[in-house]
Design a protein around this motif. Structure first.
Motif, PDB file in Angstrom:
ATOM      1  N   HIS A 191      36.991  35.347  57.446  1.00 25.25           N
ATOM      2  CA  HIS A 191      36.586  36.257  56.367  1.00 25.25           C
ATOM      3  C   HIS A 191      35.076  36.461  56.370  1.00 25.25           C
ATOM      4  O   HIS A 191      34.590  37.541  56.033  1.00 25.25           O
ATOM      5  CB  HIS A 191      37.116  35.773  55.006  1.00 25.25           C
ATOM      6  N   LYS A 213      47.915  39.788  54.219  1.00 25.91           N
ATOM      7  CA  LYS A 213      46.452  39.686  54.260  1.00 25.91           C
ATOM      8  C   LYS A 213      45.778  41.038  54.512  1.00 25.91           C
ATOM      9  O   LYS A 213      44.555  41.127  54.537  1.00 25.91           O
ATOM     10  CB  LYS A 213      46.010  38.687  55.331  1.00 25.91           C
ATOM     11  N   ASP A 216      43.470  42.272  51.630  1.00 23.11           N
ATOM     12  CA  ASP A 216      42.264  41.436  51.580  1.00 23.11           C
ATOM     13  C   ASP A 216      41.288  41.816  52.681  1.00 23.11           C
ATOM     14  O   ASP A 216      40.078  41.918  52.460  1.00 23.11           O
ATOM     15  CB  ASP A 216      42.627  39.952  51.721  1.00 23.11           C
ATOM     16  N   LYS A 219      39.453  44.947  51.840  1.00 24.94           N
ATOM     17  CA  LYS A 219      38.485  44.717  50.772  1.00 24.94           C
ATOM     18  C   LYS A 219      37.238  44.002  51.291  1.00 24.94           C
ATOM     19  O   LYS A 219      36.128  44.221  50.813  1.00 24.94           O
ATOM     20  CB  LYS A 219      39.124  43.895  49.655  1.00 24.94           C
ATOM     21  N   ASP A 317      33.777  33.873  49.866  1.00 23.94           N
ATOM     22  CA  ASP A 317      34.728  33.905  48.758  1.00 23.94           C
ATOM     23  C   ASP A 317      35.195  32.468  48.533  1.00 23.94           C
ATOM     24  O   ASP A 317      35.769  31.849  49.441  1.00 23.94           O
ATOM     25  CB  ASP A 317      35.927  34.792  49.099  1.00 23.94           C
ATOM     26  N   LYS A 339      41.513  30.832  49.249  1.00 23.46           N
ATOM     27  CA  LYS A 339      40.834  32.089  49.600  1.00 23.46           C
ATOM     28  C   LYS A 339      39.378  31.988  49.164  1.00 23.46           C
ATOM     29  O   LYS A 339      39.059  32.178  48.010  1.00 23.46           O
ATOM     30  CB  LYS A 339      41.496  33.276  48.895  1.00 23.46           C
ATOM     31  N   TYR A 340      38.442  31.752  50.122  1.00 23.75           N
ATOM     32  CA  TYR A 340      38.747  31.379  51.494  1.00 23.75           C
ATOM     33  C   TYR A 340      38.092  30.045  51.842  1.00 23.75           C
ATOM     34  O   TYR A 340      38.281  29.507  52.891  1.00 23.75           O
ATOM     35  CB  TYR A 340      38.267  32.481  52.460  1.00 23.75           C
TER      36      TYR A 340
END
Length: 352
Positions: A191, A213, A216, A219, A317, A339-340
């Motif tokens: 991420h 996922k 996500d 985003k 995150d 997450k995460y």
């Protein structure tokens, strides 16, 4: 020496628990830091449970933590870059020989005599280094980093490992505008890779085995999301990537990603699978593709990464937890149930 509160693993099968450790008093080039947040890295779990005994056996008690953000409380007489009250950070290293070619090149992570933040011989105490699951730490100024004031501190802590681990290879392989970049796996490392690739201006594609996922990934900054188990989706991207960052630690097919590289494209591993993975050499030969690995970054590059994060307001995150939930968090890390990244609010240690 002074006493500090900490959480430590007393043995490979024992839960982490409150304890007291000794820290050195600051020397003339040292910075003493009150730790505010410390991220949990999967390597903390491996070390605490002695799962790397063949390479890096754990010495107990073990105080993990190498994603440290805090505030300076005291500095030595020769310290120039920090003063009490400054925000500061410490990553995976707290010393090196500073004389070898690697150190002189600003690549302390490859120094043959580097000292890791925990579970490494400590010349000052005669024991081992203790990490960030503590209320304070003392580190030589050279290995202390400045934290941009605008960053959320809980989210900034994982930048000291997950951040630099993904930023460094992208800079090395010149990720930027006009480049097509893939990120394999959307976990703690992945991420961050997506955020950096997007911020650097690259067309960013996430590869995942989990359809849930997709939202996500978009985003976080991905332009496209590919289900890696779908052969048709994978084939659409054959021979088109300039760079792919592989952040998966489980067994998987590397050749499927090598075949997605364009001429002179590179696949870099930052995930660390336990068992060797086969690589078909012909996949590399025909387009002069390359396959490499990368390990965190040097101190100067880590500072560059933090400054970049400040400019682009990038943090990890995180799920913030008190230190008392660290054992539960370890179990969840193993299950990829976060997450995460976890970030420990070290103010909770005062309750011990």
């Amino acid at each position: 020496m002074y006493k500090a509160k900490a959480y430590a693993a007393p043995g490979a099968t024992s839960p982490l628990a409150a304890t007291t450790i000794e820290r050195r008093d600051p020397k003339e080039t040292d910075v003493q830091i009150e730790i505010l947040f410390c991220g949990i890295c999967h390597s903390d779990v491996h070390q605490a449970r002695n799962e790397w005994s063949g390479v890096m056996p754990t010495v107990y008690p073990c105080v993990p933590g190498h994603e440290i953000v805090g505030r300076v409380t005291k500095v030595g007489s020769a310290v120039k870059k920090f003063k009490p009250g400054d925000l500061a950070a410490v990553g995976c290293m707290v010393d090196s020989d500073r004389t070898c070619p690697e150190c002189k090149a600003g690549l302390e992570q490859f120094c043959p005599n580097f000292v890791l933040t925990y579970n490494f011989p400590d010349k000052d105490t005669g024991k081992v280094t203790y990490g960030g699951y503590s209320d304070s730490i003392v580190v030589d100024e050279h290995f202390v980093l400045r934290v941009p004031e605008n960053l959320n501190l809980a989210g900034a802590a994982p930048l000291l490992c997950a951040g630099i681990t993904t930023y460094s290879p992208m800079k090395h392989w010149r990720v930027g505008k006009g480049k097509k970049v893939g990120v394999v796996g959307l976990g703690g490392l992945g991420h961050m890779g997506v955020k950096f690739a997007h911020a650097l201006g690259a067309h960013t594609v996430v590869f995942t085995t989990s359809p849930n996922k997709k939202d996500d990934a978009l985003k976080l900054g991905a332009d496209e999301v590919v289900m890696s188990k779908d052969a048709n989706e994978m084939n659409k991207h054959a021979g088109s990537f300039d760079f792919i960052l592989d952040a998966v630690a489980a067994e998987h097919d590397l050749n499927a990603y090598i075949n997605l590289l364009a001429r002179d494209g590179n696949l870099t591993m930052v995930g660390a699978p336990e068992k060797p993975l086969p690589v078909a050499v012909f996949g590399l030969l025909f387009r002069r593709r390359s396959f490499s690995g990368s390990l965190i970054g040097g101190i100067a590059e880590t500072q560059e990464m933090l400054d970049f994060c400040g400019e682009h307001n990038i943090t990890s995150d995180v799920e913030v937890i008190p230190i008392q939930k660290v054992n539960e968090a370890y179990d969840r890390v193993v299950k990829s149930d976060v997450k995460y990244r976890f970030s420990i609010d070290m103010a909770s240690l005062k309750a011990e």
